[in-house]
Structure formats: C-alpha cells, structure tokens
Design a protein around this motif. Structure first.
Motif, short mmCIF file in Angstrom:
data_model
loop_
_atom_site.label_atom_id
_atom_site.label_comp_id
_atom_site.label_asym_id
_atom_site.label_seq_id
_atom_site.Cartn_x
_atom_site.Cartn_y
_atom_site.Cartn_z
N ASP A 56 0.79 -1.26 0.11
CA ASP A 56 0.15 -0.01 -0.02
C ASP A 56 1.06 1.49 -0.11
N LEU A 57 1.75 1.40 0.87
CA LEU A 57 2.78 2.27 1.08
C LEU A 57 3.66 2.62 -0.37
N GLY A 58 3.86 1.40 -0.94
CA GLY A 58 4.84 1.63 -2.19
C GLY A 58 4.10 2.18 -3.27
N GLU A 59 2.65 2.04 -3.34
CA GLU A 59 1.97 2.58 -4.50
C GLU A 59 1.87 4.16 -4.52
N LEU A 60 2.32 4.77 -3.34
CA LEU A 60 2.39 5.95 -3.05
C LEU A 60 3.70 6.73 -3.02
N ARG A 61 4.64 5.89 -3.45
CA ARG A 61 6.05 6.45 -3.42
C ARG A 61 6.44 7.45 -4.32
N LEU A 62 7.36 8.32 -4.29
CA LEU A 62 7.88 9.34 -5.10
C LEU A 62 9.18 8.95 -5.61
N GLU A 63 9.64 9.05 -6.83
CA GLU A 63 10.84 8.82 -7.59
C GLU A 63 11.58 10.05 -7.97
N ARG A 64 12.53 10.41 -7.51
CA ARG A 64 12.97 11.70 -7.94
C ARG A 64 13.66 11.92 -9.20
N GLU A 65 13.57 13.02 -9.77
CA GLU A 65 14.04 13.30 -10.86
C GLU A 65 14.58 14.78 -11.14
N PRO A 66 16.11 14.85 -10.70
CA PRO A 66 16.40 16.19 -10.87
C PRO A 66 16.69 16.67 -12.01
N VAL A 67 16.69 18.05 -12.44
CA VAL A 67 17.08 18.49 -13.49
C VAL A 67 18.63 18.75 -13.41
N ALA A 68 19.45 18.59 -14.46
CA ALA A 68 20.72 18.59 -14.29
C ALA A 68 21.44 20.00 -14.04
N PRO A 69 22.25 20.08 -13.14
CA PRO A 69 22.77 21.47 -12.76
C PRO A 69 23.23 22.33 -13.86
N ALA A 70 23.86 21.64 -14.91
CA ALA A 70 24.36 22.00 -15.98
C ALA A 70 23.37 22.78 -16.88
N ASP A 71 22.37 22.17 -16.84
CA ASP A 71 21.14 22.96 -17.53
C ASP A 71 20.64 24.04 -16.98
N LEU A 72 20.47 24.10 -15.53
CA LEU A 72 20.19 25.32 -15.17
C LEU A 72 21.19 26.40 -15.19
N ASP A 73 22.58 25.96 -14.81
CA ASP A 73 23.35 27.15 -15.06
C ASP A 73 23.73 27.67 -16.57
N ARG A 74 23.26 26.75 -17.47
CA ARG A 74 23.18 27.31 -19.11
C ARG A 74 22.18 28.10 -19.34
N LEU A 75 20.89 27.91 -18.63
CA LEU A 75 19.77 28.75 -18.53
C LEU A 75 19.96 30.25 -18.14
N ALA A 262 3.82 37.15 -18.48
CA ALA A 262 4.70 37.48 -17.04
C ALA A 262 5.86 37.94 -17.12
N ARG A 263 6.18 38.61 -16.06
CA ARG A 263 7.61 39.46 -16.08
C ARG A 263 8.69 38.86 -15.50
N PHE A 264 8.37 37.69 -15.05
CA PHE A 264 9.36 36.72 -14.28
C PHE A 264 9.03 35.27 -14.76
N VAL A 265 10.24 34.35 -14.56
CA VAL A 265 10.00 33.17 -14.81
C VAL A 265 10.70 32.16 -13.81
N LEU A 266 9.95 31.08 -13.27
CA LEU A 266 10.54 30.11 -12.36
C LEU A 266 11.00 28.76 -13.10
N PRO A 267 12.34 28.59 -13.36
CA PRO A 267 12.53 27.42 -13.95
C PRO A 267 12.47 26.31 -13.04
N ALA A 268 11.96 25.00 -13.32
CA ALA A 268 12.08 23.92 -12.32
C ALA A 268 13.11 23.42 -12.20
N VAL A 269 13.88 22.89 -10.86
CA VAL A 269 14.88 22.20 -10.74
C VAL A 269 14.80 20.77 -10.13
N GLY A 270 13.52 20.23 -10.61
CA GLY A 270 13.40 18.82 -10.32
C GLY A 270 12.16 18.48 -10.46
N ALA A 271 11.76 17.19 -10.32
CA ALA A 271 10.50 16.71 -10.24
C ALA A 271 10.35 15.32 -9.79
#
Length: 430
Positions: A56-75, A262-271
């Motif tokens: 039951d608990l396993g059905e509700l698990r979250l699996e991390r998927e980070p955005v590559a730091p290099a992608d964020l730095d490039r942006l 919009a005047r600003f942008v928030l880029p995702a750092v992970g999901a």
C-alpha cells in the motif's frame, strides 16, 4: 524591499480587520443562499482507515528526477543573474481589490460558514482566461514571511487549449507573487512556472493545473496532472529569472525571453514521478509532527468508486535538500502514514496530528463545497442555513494552506483569495 508609510498602513490594516470582524463579515449575507436540495446532502464518511502494508505504501512512493545542474546554469547564463523574491515584489504591477470593492457575484464564491475574515479579489481582465489553483505562504516561517517580507503565492493556469498552441499559453501555469505586507493594499506580479528544455537552452511552460503548492525554505513544490508522467515539480525561489520580452510566447524569442506576458520565470530544478495511475490532488505542510510532514490527497478520477487516499511524507532533515521529502536508501520518498476514506471530490487537505481537514466538491463541481474534519474522534462537517446544510464552503471548493505561527488558513475560489483562522474552522466543526 523597504516600505514607507508602514505605520499609516498598520492603522488602515486595523481598521480593515475591525470592519471585517464587526460586520460578522457581510460577505456571508452576500453568499449564495443554500437551497433545499443542498440541505439533503450529508457527509458521514466514517474514520479514515490506516494503510500499513508495504504494498500500500509503495503505491504512493515518489521517485526523484532532478534537472541537471549544468542545464540550470546554462539557462541562467543566457537569461542573466537570478533575482530574489524582494526584487519580484518590488516590481508588483497589479493590485488586489479589498472585499468591499469586490462585486456581489465575485463574493458568492466565498464560504457561507465558517465565514472568511480577510478577502480580496483579482481583476477580471487579469484572470479572464485563467483557472485558480493553490495558494501558499512560506510554510516554515512562523508568520508567513520570507526574508522579512510577508508574501503569498497564488497559482493560476491557462485554459486547457486556447486554439493557439504556438503561443505556448495552452494550460500554462503561473503564480502571482503577492506583497501582503500591507493588509489594505495587496499588490502582485506574475511569474511563469517553467521547465528547462533543450539542455537549458530554452524552457517550456508547465502545462498543468496547480491544485496543490507548498513553500518550505527556498523550495516550492507544485502538483502536476501527470500528463508528462510527473506528479510534482520542484522550484527554487532563489532561481527567479526576468523575462525581457513581453509577448504571448514562451521561451527564447527574437530579442530575448518571453513568459506568456509574465515579467518573471521560475525554471523547475527537479520533479517527482509516481507509479501507476496514482495522482496527487492537493498538498500542504503539516508542522505538528517531527519531522515536518508533506501531506497529500489523491486525485481520484471522476466517476470512480475507489476510496480516496490521504498520506504524509516526512520532510527530510538534510540541509542540502530543505523542504523535500526524505529519501530511503533506494532514493525513494515513502509515506510514513497513509489512510483511505470514503470522502470523494477532495480539493484541499490539511493535517494536524491525527486530524485531517478536507475541502471537497459536492454535486455541481462549480457549486458550494463542504469542509470537514476526519480523525480518531470521528467526523464533522460545517453547517449553515436554517436547514443545516453541509454545503457551506467556497464555490467551488479549493486547496487549503495554513501558516503555522498565525494559524491563518488560506484558500481561493473564483477570483476570491481569502483566509480565516484554523481555530475558527475548529469551532465551526464542533
């Protein structure tokens, strides 16, 4: 950001609060009358049933998927140095109207019981094609402040399809950064919720309704509808970028960067992804436990007879991952408590100890909802009107967020942004 006239605004703030409280909130009288058909609706779901098995608990698990730091730095290198929340608030270019300036039609979205104690409305022109979503304040702050600024975030999404996919607006999610320092004058500006693309050389809009949102430290967690396989997106309020081209487009454009107006942008750092067809409907922060908890309700498909699940992830204690769910040795986030309940149509959730507060839709999805509390002590729903209807909450029911130190519960419905005390909710539930 420094403010002038602070004492004058405080006097006006006291006057506003006195007006709202002294009238027992005249907005209640303006709310939609409760019909006889509504009065027949009752809410007796019983106590939540604990789910304890590993499956039951396993059905509700979250699996991390980070955005590559290099992608964020490039942006960031292409868009310029990120700005802080104070700079965003300093650029607030829109104003929320106080309750007395909102129309009767707008105020029909407010709860009939328990009544809101503070209420504001967004401009019709500014939100005409947008759908309201979640609202939050800095959750780990005792008074809803971030670096000295009292601030709220209000999420909105564009229509599912506006007939012009090339514009990038279809379903685009955004948040209003609201300067809430002066209760008489709430000002805000928009930031687009984006997802880096092409290795950080561009970005796309987060095309999803934001039905839940939690701000903890510099981390902002928002729900996603799972259309791209992701259940939650992670943002960092220390990585806000300026959009320097005003157009309906999203991403890199001739001359710079655009964010659908919009005047600003928030880029995702992970999901985070979830297994199977599990979808998160609403989230909020629970600071009544140790460690703090991220609580969630399930988005059950319309027409399904499946029980709704409620669960809690412990927030990790790692300073490098502030505000994110704790991970096990396999890099997964697992709930430390989970329940199923017969409550349907859950749109908002809060938890305090063993008590769960839920805002739920009833009947017409755009009609007045129900507010209830589930726990070891039984269940209770707010009542209103001479016939004792349970359909007393906002129209429609929306997400819930609480500021721990002040006990202020915030929500929004239609164009109305409103709050009331958690103690007021408890009194209404008996």
């Amino acid at each position: 950001m420094k403010h002038r006239g602070r004492h004058r605004r405080r006097r006006r703030g006291r006057a506003l609060r006195a007006f709202l409280a002294g009238t027992a909130f005249a907005l209640t009288a303006a709310a939609t009358m409760i019909s006889a058909s509504q009065a027949t609706v009752t809410d007796t779901p019983g106590r939540p049933i604990p789910l304890t098995s590993a499956a039951d608990l396993g059905e509700l698990r979250l699996e991390r998927e980070p955005v590559a730091p290099a992608d964020l730095d490039r942006l960031a290198a292409a868009m310029g140095r990120p700005v802080d929340v104070g700079a965003v608030l300093a650029g607030a270019d829109h104003t929320l109207r106080g309750a007395d300036a909102c129309t009767a039609d707008e105020k029909r979205a407010l709860p009939a019981a328990p009544a809101a104690t503070r209420a504001y409305c967004f401009g019709a022109a500014d939100t005409a094609s947008l759908r309201p979503g979640a609202v939050t304040a800095p959750g780990d702050s005792p008074d809803g402040r971030w670096q000295g600024e009292r601030v709220l975030l209000s999420a909105w999404s564009g229509p599912a399809s506006d007939g012009d996919e090339a514009s990038g607006e279809a379903g685009a999610a955004r948040v209003a950064f609201v300067d809430a320092d002066d209760p008489d004058h709430l000002a805000y500006t928009w930031a687009l919720l984006a997802v880096p693309a092409d290795g950080g050389r561009d970005y796309r809009a987060l095309a999803s309704a934001v039905t839940g949102m939690v701000w903890y430290g510099s981390t902002l967690l928002v729900t996603a509808d799972g259309a791209d396989g992701r259940a939650l997106y992670v943002y960092d309020v220390g990585r806000i970028q300026r959009a320097d081209v005003e157009s309906a487009a999203v991403g890199r454009v001739p001359g710079g960067w655009s964010a659908a107006g919009a005047r600003f942008v928030l880029p995702a750092v992970g999901a985070y992804r979830m297994p199977g067809d599990v979808r998160i409907g609403s989230i909020s922060l629970d600071r009544s436990t140790f460690p703090d908890g991220l609580v969630a309700s399930e988005a059950v498909p319309a027409g399904s007879d499946r029980p709704t699940r409620l669960w809690r992830y412990p927030v990790g204690l790692d300073a490098a991952r502030t505000g994110l769910p704790a991970l096990d040795a396999r890099g997964r986030a697992l709930p430390d408590a989970a329940y199923e309940t017969k409550v349907t149509g859950v749109r908002g959730v809060l938890a305090r100890g063993s008590d769960w507060y839920v805002a739920r839709a009833a009947g017409d999805a755009d009609g007045r909802g129900l507010l209830g509390r589930l726990g070891d002590g039984g269940t209770a729903s707010a009542k209103c009107g001479p016939d004792g209807s349970h359909q007393c909450w906002s129209a429609p029911a929306g997400p819930l967020s609480v500021t721990d130190g002040t006990g202020a519960v915030w929500s929004q419905a239609g164009r109305m942004l409103f709050s009331l005390g958690l103690n007021t909710i408890d009194r209404s539930l008996g």
